[in-house]
Motif scaffolding. Structure first.
Motif, PDB file in Angstrom:
ATOM      1  N   ASN A  65       0.811  -1.222   0.000  1.00 25.69           N
ATOM      2  CA  ASN A  65       0.000   0.000   0.000  1.00 25.69           C
ATOM      3  C   ASN A  65       0.844   1.271   0.000  1.00 25.69           C
ATOM      4  O   ASN A  65       0.305   2.361   0.187  1.00 25.69           O
ATOM      5  CB  ASN A  65      -0.925   0.016   1.224  1.00 25.69           C
ATOM      6  CG  ASN A  65      -2.155  -0.851   1.020  1.00 25.69           C
ATOM      7  OD1 ASN A  65      -2.529  -1.159  -0.117  1.00 25.69           O
ATOM      8  ND2 ASN A  65      -2.781  -1.262   2.115  1.00 25.69           N
ATOM      9  N   LEU A  66       2.155   1.139  -0.198  1.00 30.50           N
ATOM     10  CA  LEU A  66       3.041   2.291  -0.082  1.00 30.50           C
ATOM     11  C   LEU A  66       3.560   2.728  -1.449  1.00 30.50           C
ATOM     12  O   LEU A  66       3.686   1.928  -2.369  1.00 30.50           O
ATOM     13  CB  LEU A  66       4.230   1.937   0.825  1.00 30.50           C
ATOM     14  CG  LEU A  66       3.883   1.431   2.233  1.00 30.50           C
ATOM     15  CD1 LEU A  66       5.156   1.058   2.972  1.00 30.50           C
ATOM     16  CD2 LEU A  66       3.097   2.472   3.009  1.00 30.50           C
ATOM     17  N   ASP A  67       3.884   4.022  -1.548  1.00 33.76           N
ATOM     18  CA  ASP A  67       4.503   4.502  -2.784  1.00 33.76           C
ATOM     19  C   ASP A  67       5.922   3.963  -2.876  1.00 33.76           C
ATOM     20  O   ASP A  67       6.479   3.439  -1.910  1.00 33.76           O
ATOM     21  CB  ASP A  67       4.494   6.038  -2.829  1.00 33.76           C
ATOM     22  CG  ASP A  67       5.314   6.654  -1.698  1.00 33.76           C
ATOM     23  OD1 ASP A  67       6.554   6.643  -1.783  1.00 33.76           O
ATOM     24  OD2 ASP A  67       4.705   7.137  -0.715  1.00 33.76           O
ATOM     25  N   GLU A  68       6.529   4.095  -4.065  1.00 34.44           N
ATOM     26  CA  GLU A  68       7.812   3.449  -4.333  1.00 34.44           C
ATOM     27  C   GLU A  68       8.903   3.887  -3.364  1.00 34.44           C
ATOM     28  O   GLU A  68       9.665   3.057  -2.842  1.00 34.44           O
ATOM     29  CB  GLU A  68       8.236   3.744  -5.772  1.00 34.44           C
ATOM     30  CG  GLU A  68       9.501   3.018  -6.208  1.00 34.44           C
ATOM     31  CD  GLU A  68       9.825   3.256  -7.671  1.00 34.44           C
ATOM     32  OE1 GLU A  68      10.966   2.934  -8.077  1.00 34.44           O
ATOM     33  OE2 GLU A  68       8.967   3.767  -8.410  1.00 34.44           O
ATOM     34  N   LYS A  69       9.002   5.179  -3.099  1.00 28.31           N
ATOM     35  CA  LYS A  69      10.055   5.686  -2.222  1.00 28.31           C
ATOM     36  C   LYS A  69       9.861   5.201  -0.791  1.00 28.31           C
ATOM     37  O   LYS A  69      10.809   4.759  -0.133  1.00 28.31           O
ATOM     38  CB  LYS A  69      10.070   7.212  -2.262  1.00 28.31           C
ATOM     39  CG  LYS A  69      11.171   7.832  -1.410  1.00 28.31           C
ATOM     40  CD  LYS A  69      11.182   9.353  -1.523  1.00 28.31           C
ATOM     41  CE  LYS A  69      12.269   9.977  -0.668  1.00 28.31           C
ATOM     42  NZ  LYS A  69      12.287  11.462  -0.765  1.00 28.31           N
ATOM     43  N   THR A  70       8.615   5.267  -0.303  1.00 28.84           N
ATOM     44  CA  THR A  70       8.331   4.810   1.057  1.00 28.84           C
ATOM     45  C   THR A  70       8.539   3.316   1.178  1.00 28.84           C
ATOM     46  O   THR A  70       9.069   2.821   2.178  1.00 28.84           O
ATOM     47  CB  THR A  70       6.892   5.183   1.445  1.00 28.84           C
ATOM     48  OG1 THR A  70       6.711   6.596   1.290  1.00 28.84           O
ATOM     49  CG2 THR A  70       6.594   4.796   2.883  1.00 28.84           C
ATOM     50  N   ALA A  71       8.125   2.582   0.134  1.00 26.31           N
ATOM     51  CA  ALA A  71       8.287   1.132   0.132  1.00 26.31           C
ATOM     52  C   ALA A  71       9.758   0.747   0.236  1.00 26.31           C
ATOM     53  O   ALA A  71      10.125  -0.186   0.954  1.00 26.31           O
ATOM     54  CB  ALA A  71       7.668   0.528  -1.123  1.00 26.31           C
ATOM     55  N   GLU A  72      10.619   1.476  -0.474  1.00 26.67           N
ATOM     56  CA  GLU A  72      12.044   1.181  -0.433  1.00 26.67           C
ATOM     57  C   GLU A  72      12.596   1.371   0.981  1.00 26.67           C
ATOM     58  O   GLU A  72      13.422   0.579   1.459  1.00 26.67           O
ATOM     59  CB  GLU A  72      12.798   2.070  -1.423  1.00 26.67           C
ATOM     60  CG  GLU A  72      14.314   1.951  -1.355  1.00 26.67           C
ATOM     61  CD  GLU A  72      14.829   0.547  -1.591  1.00 26.67           C
ATOM     62  OE1 GLU A  72      15.950   0.242  -1.146  1.00 26.67           O
ATOM     63  OE2 GLU A  72      14.108  -0.268  -2.220  1.00 26.67           O
ATOM     64  N   GLY A  73      12.125   2.416   1.679  1.00 28.64           N
ATOM     65  CA  GLY A  73      12.558   2.632   3.054  1.00 28.64           C
ATOM     66  C   GLY A  73      12.142   1.490   3.966  1.00 28.64           C
ATOM     67  O   GLY A  73      12.924   1.046   4.820  1.00 28.64           O
ATOM     68  N   VAL A  74      10.915   1.003   3.791  1.00 23.59           N
ATOM     69  CA  VAL A  74      10.423  -0.116   4.597  1.00 23.59           C
ATOM     70  C   VAL A  74      11.194  -1.391   4.250  1.00 23.59           C
ATOM     71  O   VAL A  74      11.540  -2.191   5.135  1.00 23.59           O
ATOM     72  CB  VAL A  74       8.907  -0.304   4.398  1.00 23.59           C
ATOM     73  CG1 VAL A  74       8.425  -1.583   5.079  1.00 23.59           C
ATOM     74  CG2 VAL A  74       8.149   0.902   4.970  1.00 23.59           C
ATOM     75  N   ASN A  75      11.482  -1.601   2.960  1.00 26.07           N
ATOM     76  CA  ASN A  75      12.267  -2.766   2.545  1.00 26.07           C
ATOM     77  C   ASN A  75      13.627  -2.783   3.235  1.00 26.07           C
ATOM     78  O   ASN A  75      14.073  -3.810   3.760  1.00 26.07           O
ATOM     79  CB  ASN A  75      12.471  -2.761   1.027  1.00 26.07           C
ATOM     80  CG  ASN A  75      11.189  -3.027   0.260  1.00 26.07           C
ATOM     81  OD1 ASN A  75      10.211  -3.476   0.830  1.00 26.07           O
ATOM     82  ND2 ASN A  75      11.217  -2.740  -1.026  1.00 26.07           N
ATOM     83  N   GLN A  76      14.296  -1.628   3.212  1.00 24.14           N
ATOM     84  CA  GLN A  76      15.610  -1.516   3.850  1.00 24.14           C
ATOM     85  C   GLN A  76      15.513  -1.806   5.346  1.00 24.14           C
ATOM     86  O   GLN A  76      16.390  -2.446   5.933  1.00 24.14           O
ATOM     87  CB  GLN A  76      16.188  -0.112   3.620  1.00 24.14           C
ATOM     88  CG  GLN A  76      16.542   0.198   2.178  1.00 24.14           C
ATOM     89  CD  GLN A  76      17.861  -0.431   1.749  1.00 24.14           C
ATOM     90  OE1 GLN A  76      18.435  -1.256   2.458  1.00 24.14           O
ATOM     91  NE2 GLN A  76      18.337  -0.057   0.580  1.00 24.14           N
ATOM     92  N   LEU A  77      14.441  -1.326   5.955  1.00 26.48           N
ATOM     93  CA  LEU A  77      14.242  -1.538   7.387  1.00 26.48           C
ATOM     94  C   LEU A  77      14.081  -3.023   7.698  1.00 26.48           C
ATOM     95  O   LEU A  77      14.688  -3.546   8.640  1.00 26.48           O
ATOM     96  CB  LEU A  77      12.999  -0.762   7.854  1.00 26.48           C
ATOM     97  CG  LEU A  77      12.617  -0.924   9.327  1.00 26.48           C
ATOM     98  CD1 LEU A  77      13.701  -0.349  10.221  1.00 26.48           C
ATOM     99  CD2 LEU A  77      11.281  -0.233   9.590  1.00 26.48           C
ATOM    100  N   ILE A  78      13.253  -3.717   6.907  1.00 22.54           N
ATOM    101  CA  ILE A  78      13.028  -5.145   7.121  1.00 22.54           C
ATOM    102  C   ILE A  78      14.342  -5.913   7.022  1.00 22.54           C
ATOM    103  O   ILE A  78      14.652  -6.771   7.866  1.00 22.54           O
ATOM    104  CB  ILE A  78      12.003  -5.682   6.095  1.00 22.54           C
ATOM    105  CG1 ILE A  78      10.593  -5.162   6.436  1.00 22.54           C
ATOM    106  CG2 ILE A  78      12.003  -7.212   6.060  1.00 22.54           C
ATOM    107  CD1 ILE A  78       9.555  -5.486   5.388  1.00 22.54           C
ATOM    108  N   ILE A  79      15.131  -5.614   6.012  1.00 23.52           N
ATOM    109  CA  ILE A  79      16.392  -6.323   5.794  1.00 23.52           C
ATOM    110  C   ILE A  79      17.381  -6.048   6.920  1.00 23.52           C
ATOM    111  O   ILE A  79      17.996  -6.973   7.467  1.00 23.52           O
ATOM    112  CB  ILE A  79      16.986  -5.933   4.431  1.00 23.52           C
ATOM    113  CG1 ILE A  79      16.098  -6.482   3.306  1.00 23.52           C
ATOM    114  CG2 ILE A  79      18.412  -6.465   4.282  1.00 23.52           C
ATOM    115  CD1 ILE A  79      16.381  -5.875   1.961  1.00 23.52           C
ATOM    116  N   SER A  80      17.533  -4.780   7.292  1.00 28.89           N
ATOM    117  CA  SER A  80      18.498  -4.443   8.337  1.00 28.89           C
ATOM    118  C   SER A  80      18.095  -5.031   9.683  1.00 28.89           C
ATOM    119  O   SER A  80      18.950  -5.537  10.426  1.00 28.89           O
ATOM    120  CB  SER A  80      18.653  -2.922   8.442  1.00 28.89           C
ATOM    121  OG  SER A  80      17.443  -2.304   8.852  1.00 28.89           O
ATOM    122  N   LEU A  81      16.795  -5.008   9.999  1.00 32.91           N
ATOM    123  CA  LEU A  81      16.340  -5.561  11.276  1.00 32.91           C
ATOM    124  C   LEU A  81      16.484  -7.078  11.312  1.00 32.91           C
ATOM    125  O   LEU A  81      16.833  -7.651  12.355  1.00 32.91           O
ATOM    126  CB  LEU A  81      14.887  -5.155  11.542  1.00 32.91           C
ATOM    127  CG  LEU A  81      14.665  -3.689  11.929  1.00 32.91           C
ATOM    128  CD1 LEU A  81      13.180  -3.377  11.998  1.00 32.91           C
ATOM    129  CD2 LEU A  81      15.337  -3.368  13.255  1.00 32.91           C
TER     130      LEU A  81
END
Length: 261
Positions: A188-204
């Protein structure tokens, strides 16, 4: 006994994996109108491993995730979570495993509008019996880890879409589960926001050593996982092996008859 034709795994083998599913079948409807959504699914997820499951809409990805979480039961097959066979447990015991062992992130955040970010994140801990003060402290700590230390007292309506999804991720992680099940976490997120969430999931996932099973249409996210599986015609097919899994184990496709994509 349901799934009796499937070879039973030994207890020691079960305990090697946070999730171990064998011979899973699920059919919806009856008679000529029935549809077999899952047809002999085998899946093993090692501790700390990140697995992406991709596939067309309606292929059964969310159904599989619900079965792995004990939110539904397979018609045939066994599912072990942290060494426990869900088919042998009552609903109360399954709920306890879900609350202590599994975390959940959905496409929609499902935050409670009347509660603050801290209160939403603390909810799993309160349900588990932790005191309110300790749960709030732990919630604030995990909110800080997802970059929301300044938004703890804000309610969902005061947060952006990306911030709300970060709160949902914090809620999934707060009880320190061994595996997080994520169903289209950036859908449900735009591309830029989605990328931030993706990075967060991977780093966590790297930082905390938790297993992740992510259902997604986002191939960029899927390609960053240790394994990428495609659900097609009720079977899992290996789409990619990107990193070495934390533990080696039996081929999750060994008994499913799936072919290399």
């Amino acid at each position: 006994m349901k799934g009796e034709t499937i070879k039973e795994s030994t207890t020691s083998e079960n305990e090697k994996y946070v999730i171990l599913a064998s011979g899973i079948e699920k059919t919806f409807g009856e008679g000529q109108g029935s549809v077999k959504v899952l047809d002999g699914i085998d899946l093993s997820v090692s501790r700390g491993e990140r697995v992406a499951i991709v596939g067309l809409s309606g292929s059964g990805k969310s159904t599989l995730l619900h079965l792995l979480a004990g939110l539904d039961t397979p018609d045939v097959g066994t599912i072990n979570v942290n060494g426990r066979d869900l088919s042998t447990l009552d609903e109360q015991a399954i709920c306890k495993i879900r609350n202590s062992t599994l975390g959940f992130v959905y496409q929609f955040h499902y935050l409670m509008a009347e509660f603050t970010a801290t209160e939403n994140v603390a909810m799993p801990l309160l349900i588990g019996g932790m005191s309110r003060s300790k749960a709030s402290m732990r919630a604030n700590e995990i909110l800080a880890r997802v970059g929301l230390e300044s938004r703890c007292t804000h309610k969902p309506g005061q947060l952006s879409g990306g911030e709300r999804q970060r709160v949902a991720i914090a809620r999934a992680l707060v009880a320190e589960p061994q595996c997080v099940l994520a169903d289209e976490p950036t859908g449900n997120l735009d591309e830029k926001t989605a990328e931030g969430v993706n990075q967060l999931i991977i780093s966590l996932s790297q930082e905390l050593g938790m297993s992740f099973i992510i259902v997604t249409h986002n191939n960029e996210l899927a390609d960053r996982m240790d394994r990428k599986l495609t659900l097609h015609n009720g079977r899992l097919e290996q789409s990619g092996l990107h990193n070495t899994a934390p533990e080696s184990g039996p081929d999750p496709l060994q008994h499913s008859g799936a072919s290399e994509a």
